[in-house]
Design an enzyme around this catalytic site. Structure first.
Site, PDB file in Angstrom:
ATOM      1  N   PRO A  74       0.821  -1.210   0.000  1.00 15.16           N
ATOM      2  CA  PRO A  74       0.000   0.000   0.000  1.00 15.16           C
ATOM      3  C   PRO A  74       0.854   1.259   0.000  1.00 15.16           C
ATOM      4  O   PRO A  74       1.988   1.262   0.483  1.00 15.16           O
ATOM      5  CB  PRO A  74      -0.805  -0.116   1.302  1.00 15.16           C
ATOM      6  CG  PRO A  74       0.060  -0.958   2.191  1.00 15.16           C
ATOM      7  CD  PRO A  74       0.746  -1.937   1.285  1.00 15.16           C
ATOM      8  N   SER A 114       6.515   4.986  10.052  1.00 16.06           N
ATOM      9  CA  SER A 114       6.621   3.823   9.179  1.00 16.06           C
ATOM     10  C   SER A 114       5.250   3.242   8.859  1.00 16.06           C
ATOM     11  O   SER A 114       4.237   3.619   9.443  1.00 16.06           O
ATOM     12  CB  SER A 114       7.480   2.755   9.856  1.00 16.06           C
ATOM     13  OG  SER A 114       6.755   2.130  10.909  1.00 16.06           O
ATOM     14  N   LYS A 115       5.240   2.278   7.955  1.00 18.45           N
ATOM     15  CA  LYS A 115       3.990   1.618   7.579  1.00 18.45           C
ATOM     16  C   LYS A 115       3.400   0.835   8.740  1.00 18.45           C
ATOM     17  O   LYS A 115       2.199   0.591   8.783  1.00 18.45           O
ATOM     18  CB  LYS A 115       4.239   0.684   6.387  1.00 18.45           C
ATOM     19  CG  LYS A 115       4.485   1.414   5.071  1.00 18.45           C
ATOM     20  CD  LYS A 115       4.578   0.443   3.908  1.00 18.45           C
ATOM     21  CE  LYS A 115       4.698   1.182   2.588  1.00 18.45           C
ATOM     22  NZ  LYS A 115       4.725   0.267   1.429  1.00 18.45           N
ATOM     23  N   ARG A 116       4.232   0.415   9.671  1.00 19.20           N
ATOM     24  CA  ARG A 116       3.751  -0.397  10.803  1.00 19.20           C
ATOM     25  C   ARG A 116       3.197   0.460  11.942  1.00 19.20           C
ATOM     26  O   ARG A 116       2.579  -0.064  12.854  1.00 19.20           O
ATOM     27  CB  ARG A 116       4.891  -1.268  11.330  1.00 19.20           C
ATOM     28  CG  ARG A 116       5.416  -2.275  10.314  1.00 19.20           C
ATOM     29  CD  ARG A 116       6.519  -3.136  10.904  1.00 19.20           C
ATOM     30  NE  ARG A 116       7.068  -4.056   9.936  1.00 19.20           N
ATOM     31  CZ  ARG A 116       8.071  -3.776   9.112  1.00 19.20           C
ATOM     32  NH1 ARG A 116       8.627  -2.574   9.157  1.00 19.20           N
ATOM     33  NH2 ARG A 116       8.521  -4.665   8.260  1.00 19.20           N
TER      34      ARG A 116
END
Length: 505
Positions: free
Chosen positions: A16, A262-264
């Protein structure tokens, strides 16, 4: 005559699109449109091992949702395509070999085992192994080979890579539109791999070749690409091409201000880090998106525009067209920008208040239907008008005004003990009779009649109004009590008063 402005956003379809990537796309778009330029989408999908099904569709849908229109791209077409790197593979070998012919690159046949041995030897001496001017003449590459040996290796299809030959003993002065001049000693650079024998280029070669062939005038990208700037400028020089102007955007930091967002972080910190909801095709995990969480795209764009850029004054509210007019790279900050989840909610609140009632009705009806509530658009509009000021999201309407759609089944115990006295039953019953007998019913009429009754009975408003609210809402919340009556109507108002008397009396 000035060079036409052409910028590109070049994501990899490996998952994504992170909100930081959306900001990079936005800043490219704003810069281009402010100068009547073109915004190009290029999909950098040469790394097929990391390719994720559906990621390209997700990227395009995200940009469209944000109102970032693509002038040239995989679907829009254009005369500089193809716009997917996987469809441009045949282009890159020619340019890699061109650099070899010019003496700016060379074939390297070192195996992974050979390189590991070199690294271990360097580490045993307390050094770091770097493949560059210091040792390249003694390694397994074409620099120390005669032409016959090299020809034999190539004809034998020995595995190789083509490495860039970084110059020695040179001081590079690089220019960045945001950071000014940057000085680099070329002796610290390594000889990066540009091309592999499997026919695939590395990012560095493909990126430069594509930017040149697509006539990109300005490369606006994240700060994480700063370490690659020297190599990219050297590649342009080695090809004999005019380099574009570069601008490296500041990092987006976590809300605490430390470390890159971040993505997390979305799942950990409790707010979306993606523009749209993403369902991982591998394990089915779902990550929240701003669209599905009820944010307006205008709010997301406005918020992102001010993450690392400011107009130079106190203004905070900008539409897309206005942003295109006022955005400049010179007002982009060098330092990282802290992501503030509360601030983006503030923007959403603003755009919710500015939205047309008809748009809000359409959105609210979807919320109601998902909760199996069916009402007319007219009823939904009346509710919205009364509660929108306290809402940040359309989804808040049901939480703030659920009592409009359902008769209270329970009553706040603390409020009931405080507000419902021995004589309250009589007051509420009499008011119920009064309202039931009205030939016409509206907020204004009910307010006038009830207030006159309170005055005629020489009662304090504090004795009647709080229990009246409790009877209609079930709690001590909600908009003007007579406006609630006006929306739910005469029959429901009287029924709620009767029920409260029965339950609380």
């Amino acid at each position: 005559m000035s060079t036409p402005v052409r910028v590109r956003f070049a994501p990899s379809p490996t998952g994504p699109l992170h909100i930081g990537g959306v900001r990079t796309a936005l800043f490219n778009y704003l810069f281009a449109k402010g100068k009547n330029g073109k915004f190009i989408l290029r999909i950098e999908d040469t790394d097929q091992n990391r390719y994720v099904e559906g990621a390209e569709d997700y990227i395009i849908e995200s940009l469209n949702w944000c109102g970032i229109t693509i002038d040239e791209g995989p679907r829009e077409g254009g005369d500089k395509g193809p716009y997917r790197q996987s469809e441009r593979k045949e282009i890159y070998r020619k340019y890699a070999e061109m650099l070899v012919e010019k003496g700016h690159a060379y074939y390297a046949f070192d195996t992974a085992e050979e390189l590991d041995t070199r690294r271990q030897e360097a580490e045993s001496l307390g050094n770091t192994f770097i493949y560059n001017w210091y040792n390249r003449d003694h390694l397994n590459n074409s620099l120390g080979m005669d032409q016959e040996t090299l020809k034999g290796k190539l004809e034998n299809s020995d595995n190789y890579v083509i490495r860039f030959k970084a110059p020695k003993d040179e001081t590079l002065v690089l220019k960045d539109r945001i950071r000014g001049e940057i000085t680099i000693d070329t002796n610290i650079l390594d000889d990066k791999v540009l091309f592999k024998s499997d026919g695939m280029p590395t990012y560095h070669l493909a990126n430069i070749v594509d930017d040149h062939l697509m006539e990109i005038s300005h490369v606006i990208r994240g700060e994480e690409w700063l370490p690659s700037l020297a190599l990219h400028v050297l590649l342009y020089r080695s090809f004999g091409w005019q380099a574009p102007e570069f601008a490296h955007l500041p990092l987006i930091l976590k809300p605490a201000g430390k470390g890159k967002l971040s993505k997390r972080d979305g799942d950990k910190l409790g707010f979306p880090v993606f523009p749209l909801e993403w369902k991982d095709p591998k394990d089915g995990t779902v990550s929240a998106g701003y669209r599905e969480e009820g944010y307006f795209p205008e709010a997301v764009v406005n918020f992102l525009a001010l993450l690392g850029w400011n107009p130079g004054d106190e203004r905070e509210i900008f539409g897309m067209e206005e942003l295109c007019d006022v955005f400049t790279l010179e007002k982009v900050n060098k330092s990282g920008a802290r992501f503030d989840p509360d601030k983006i909610k503030w923007f959403n609140h603003h755009y919710l208040q500015q939205a047309s009632v008809s748009e809000l009705v359409d959105r609210f009806q979807k919320v109601l239907k998902s909760n199996r509530i069916e009402v007319s658009d007219d009823f939904a509009e009346k509710v919205i008008v009364l509660i929108r000021e306290r809402a940040d999201f359309v989804g808040d309407f049901l939480e703030l005004g659920g009592f409009f759609f359902e008769t209270p089944q329970t009553y706040d115990e603390k409020a009931a003990r405080k507000q419902w006295k021995e004589d309250t039953n009589r007051y509420i019953n009499e008011i119920g009779d009064l309202l039931a007998g009205l030939p016409e019913f509206s907020s204004e009429i009910s307010e006038s009649v009830v207030k006159q009754w309170i005055t005629d009975n020489e009662l304090g408003f504090g004795k009647v109004m709080p229990p009246l609210r409790l009877a209609l809402v079930g709690e001590m919340k909600g908009p003007h009590i007579f406006d609630i009556m006006g929306v739910i109507g005469q029959e429901e108002t009287v029924a709620r008063l009767r029920r409260a008397v029965e339950v609380l009396g």
